[in-house]
Scaffold this motif. Structure first.
Motif, PDB file in Angstrom:
ATOM      1  N   ALA A  36       0.803  -1.272  -0.015  1.00 27.50           N
ATOM      2  CA  ALA A  36       0.133  -0.021  -0.181  1.00 27.50           C
ATOM      3  C   ALA A  36       0.926   0.999  -0.101  1.00 27.50           C
ATOM      4  N   THR A  37       2.153   1.141   0.811  1.00 27.80           N
ATOM      5  CA  THR A  37       2.774   2.463   0.947  1.00 27.80           C
ATOM      6  C   THR A  37       4.196   2.098   0.900  1.00 27.80           C
ATOM      7  N   SER A  38       5.034   2.982   0.629  1.00 26.33           N
ATOM      8  CA  SER A  38       6.691   2.710   0.482  1.00 26.33           C
ATOM      9  C   SER A  38       7.199   4.045   0.883  1.00 26.33           C
ATOM     10  N   ALA A  39       8.244   3.988   1.602  1.00 28.87           N
ATOM     11  CA  ALA A  39       9.064   5.228   2.117  1.00 28.87           C
ATOM     12  C   ALA A  39      10.080   5.220   1.534  1.00 28.87           C
ATOM     13  N   VAL A  40      10.623   6.395   1.260  1.00 29.90           N
ATOM     14  CA  VAL A  40      11.988   6.948   0.669  1.00 29.90           C
ATOM     15  C   VAL A  40      12.620   7.533   1.834  1.00 29.90           C
ATOM     16  N   ASN A  41      13.892   6.913   2.149  1.00 28.31           N
ATOM     17  CA  ASN A  41      14.673   7.227   3.329  1.00 28.31           C
ATOM     18  C   ASN A  41      16.053   7.829   2.450  1.00 28.31           C
ATOM     19  N   PRO A  42      16.703   8.555   3.121  1.00 33.62           N
ATOM     20  CA  PRO A  42      18.057   9.161   2.518  1.00 33.62           C
ATOM     21  C   PRO A  42      18.830   7.996   1.773  1.00 33.62           C
ATOM     22  N   SER A  43      18.977   6.750   2.526  1.00 34.23           N
ATOM     23  CA  SER A  43      19.852   5.735   2.254  1.00 34.23           C
ATOM     24  C   SER A  43      19.144   5.144   0.836  1.00 34.23           C
ATOM     25  N   ASP A  44      17.903   5.241   0.659  1.00 31.63           N
ATOM     26  CA  ASP A  44      17.459   4.906  -0.689  1.00 31.63           C
ATOM     27  C   ASP A  44      17.937   5.986  -1.842  1.00 31.63           C
ATOM     28  N   ASP A  65      11.574   0.420   3.332  1.00 29.70           N
ATOM     29  CA  ASP A  65      10.305   0.334   4.328  1.00 29.70           C
ATOM     30  C   ASP A  65       9.153   0.475   3.724  1.00 29.70           C
ATOM     31  N   GLY A  66       8.129  -0.109   4.131  1.00 26.22           N
ATOM     32  CA  GLY A  66       6.762  -0.101   3.436  1.00 26.22           C
ATOM     33  C   GLY A  66       5.608  -0.832   4.495  1.00 26.22           C
ATOM     34  N   ALA A  67       4.434  -0.940   3.685  1.00 27.40           N
ATOM     35  CA  ALA A  67       3.469  -1.568   4.566  1.00 27.40           C
ATOM     36  C   ALA A  67       2.455  -1.872   3.398  1.00 27.40           C
ATOM     37  N   GLY A  68       1.758  -3.021   4.007  1.00 24.63           N
ATOM     38  CA  GLY A  68       0.669  -3.508   3.017  1.00 24.63           C
ATOM     39  C   GLY A  68      -0.059  -4.839   3.570  1.00 24.63           C
ATOM     40  N   ARG A  69      -0.471  -5.631   2.960  1.00 24.54           N
ATOM     41  CA  ARG A  69      -1.205  -6.902   3.466  1.00 24.54           C
ATOM     42  C   ARG A  69      -0.747  -8.294   2.684  1.00 24.54           C
ATOM     43  N   ILE A  70      -0.572  -9.214   3.482  1.00 24.88           N
ATOM     44  CA  ILE A  70      -0.096 -10.545   2.892  1.00 24.88           C
ATOM     45  C   ILE A  70      -1.230 -11.114   2.232  1.00 24.88           C
ATOM     46  N   VAL A  71      -0.893 -11.371   0.833  1.00 27.12           N
ATOM     47  CA  VAL A  71      -1.896 -12.139   0.067  1.00 27.12           C
ATOM     48  C   VAL A  71      -1.701 -13.285  -0.537  1.00 27.12           C
ATOM     49  N   LEU A 114       1.103  -5.268  11.718  1.00 24.79           N
ATOM     50  CA  LEU A 114       0.785  -3.893  11.879  1.00 24.79           C
ATOM     51  C   LEU A 114      -0.649  -3.807  12.553  1.00 24.79           C
ATOM     52  N   PRO A 115      -0.667  -3.396  13.909  1.00 24.12           N
ATOM     53  CA  PRO A 115      -1.973  -3.214  14.394  1.00 24.12           C
ATOM     54  C   PRO A 115      -3.110  -2.567  13.598  1.00 24.12           C
ATOM     55  N   GLU A 116      -4.231  -2.687  13.851  1.00 26.03           N
ATOM     56  CA  GLU A 116      -5.264  -1.786  13.052  1.00 26.03           C
ATOM     57  C   GLU A 116      -5.391  -0.418  13.626  1.00 26.03           C
ATOM     58  N   GLU A 117      -4.460  -0.166  14.674  1.00 20.67           N
ATOM     59  CA  GLU A 117      -4.546   1.067  15.153  1.00 20.67           C
ATOM     60  C   GLU A 117      -3.627   1.998  14.285  1.00 20.67           C
ATOM     61  N   ALA A 118      -2.892   1.402  13.701  1.00 20.64           N
ATOM     62  CA  ALA A 118      -1.895   2.104  12.822  1.00 20.64           C
ATOM     63  C   ALA A 118      -2.402   1.952  11.325  1.00 20.64           C
ATOM     64  N   SER A 119      -2.379   3.038  10.610  1.00 17.06           N
ATOM     65  CA  SER A 119      -2.540   3.061   9.292  1.00 17.06           C
ATOM     66  C   SER A 119      -1.402   2.669   8.408  1.00 17.06           C
ATOM     67  N   PHE A 120      -1.649   2.337   6.856  1.00 23.51           N
ATOM     68  CA  PHE A 120      -0.496   1.883   6.108  1.00 23.51           C
ATOM     69  C   PHE A 120       0.730   3.144   6.152  1.00 23.51           C
ATOM     70  N   GLU A 121       0.088   3.981   5.975  1.00 23.57           N
ATOM     71  CA  GLU A 121       1.172   5.317   6.019  1.00 23.57           C
ATOM     72  C   GLU A 121       2.022   5.371   7.228  1.00 23.57           C
ATOM     73  N   ASP A 122       1.351   5.208   8.443  1.00 25.96           N
ATOM     74  CA  ASP A 122       2.130   4.943   9.617  1.00 25.96           C
ATOM     75  C   ASP A 122       3.110   3.646   9.459  1.00 25.96           C
ATOM     76  N   GLY A 123       2.747   2.562   8.887  1.00 27.79           N
ATOM     77  CA  GLY A 123       3.608   1.470   8.851  1.00 27.79           C
ATOM     78  C   GLY A 123       4.647   1.728   8.001  1.00 27.79           C
TER      79      GLY A 123
END
Length: 329
Positions: A36-44, A65-71, A114-123
């Motif tokens: 769902a989401t991917s993060a850009v770090n300075p190392s990337d 780094d990123g977040a999503g759902r296992i399919v 990733l707990p439901e309390e956290a969004s994919f953006e948070d993850g």
């Protein structure tokens, strides 16, 4: 699958390609994650630019780094994990296929609940910054009641370090370079915020600690800050350093530090000991469940805007994580 990738090092606007690639399949011990989401770090950005050496693969889908759902899952992985929300770590470390595509297959341990309390953006914000902060703070024991200095308190690692230190009962000093960054550090919970451009950091810390100094320093710039660190680090204190870009080969004052019983710890998040990573994951999961952490996002881009996202990170002016919205899931 759709991904943003590059096949040669160079400027982001020149090398990124956005297109369709063959879907990966989970091998033994792996899970397939719909991202769902991917993060850009300075190392990337540094890896893509070629700062850290030539490409190790013919094609690279970047980002650790990123977040999503296992399919889907591979052999030996519990099928009950299918449908689980997860955040990712080391997705792009020594791998050709990172998190900046709609699907990724990686070892199941690298996909953390990733707990439901956290969004994919948070993850997407967690992997490198949160685990680095955790290791720097807790590698050398409990910090309850201690005075901690977090340099670069407006950075992504610094932001998590401030929050985690406060959650574990420390008093937190931090350094910043502008009022905007100071406001951010205060929002993260820092007790004392010092602008190193206009204030004497060492004088203020020593006054606030009655001359004792701080027990631990979470250090973004070891070489550049070493003179100040020597002044404010208490006897038997520890510097946990995860960067030294301004002075990559500083002269180490060995005997002065030895006679103060001080420790220098180098922290590289990609090769954390298993026990340290597990401890970090456990603590982060608990904090996420309790909504104890803030996850500041500087800006969100689409997958098609990956080149712009890298340029934004390289500009060096952001406060918070740069997130790419890969897909709606």
């Amino acid at each position: 699958m759709k991904a943003a990738y590059y096949e040669t090092n160079g400027p982001a606007g020149e090398v990124f390609i956005v297109g369709e690639l063959v879907d990966p399949k989970p091998a033994h011990g792996e899970v397939l994650v719909e991202v769902a989401t991917s993060a850009v770090n300075p190392s990337d950005a540094k890896s893509r630019a070629g700062v850290r050496g030539p490409m190790a693969f013919d094609r690279v889908i970047p980002h650790s780094d990123g977040a999503g759902r296992i399919v889907a899952v591979g052999d030996s992985v519990n099928e009950e994990r299918i449908g689980e929300r997860v955040w990712l770590w080391n997705a792009g470390w020594k791998r050709a296929h990172g998190s900046n595509g709609t699907l990724i297959a990686l070892h199941e341990e690298q996909a953390v609940y990733l707990p439901e309390e956290a969004s994919f953006e948070d993850g997407a914000c967690l992997g490198i910054p949160a685990l680095t902060a955790h290791r720097c703070l807790f590698a050398d024991g409990a910090i309850d009641g201690q005075d901690i200095l977090v340099t670069g308190g407006a950075g992504t690692v610094g932001s998590y370090a401030i929050q985690m230190a406060k959650l574990r009962g420390a008093r937190v000093f931090t350094t910043v370079s502008s009022e905007e960054k100071a406001a951010h550090a205060r929002q993260m919970g820092a007790d004392v915020v010092l602008n190193y451009r206009s204030e004497d950091v060492a004088e203020n810390i020593l006054e606030a600690t009655s001359g004792k100094g701080v027990e631990r320093i979470v250090e973004v710039e070891f070489g550049g800050n070493l003179a100040t660190s020597r002044k404010v680090l208490a006897q038997n204190g520890t510097i946990a350093a995860y960067g030294s870009m301004a002075d990559p080969e500083p002269k180490l004052p060995f005997y002065p530090m030895m006679f103060d019983g001080q420790t220098l710890r180098m922290v590289l998040v990609y090769i954390l000991p298993e026990a340290a990573r597990t401890a970090g994951v456990v603590d982060i999961t608990g904090w996420l469940t309790n909504n104890d952490l803030q996850h500041p996002v500087a800006r969100t881009f689409s997958l098609d805007q990956t080149a712009e996202a890298h340029a934004f990170v390289e500009a060096g002016t952001k406060i918070g994580t740069t997130v790419i919205k890969v897909a709606d899931i």
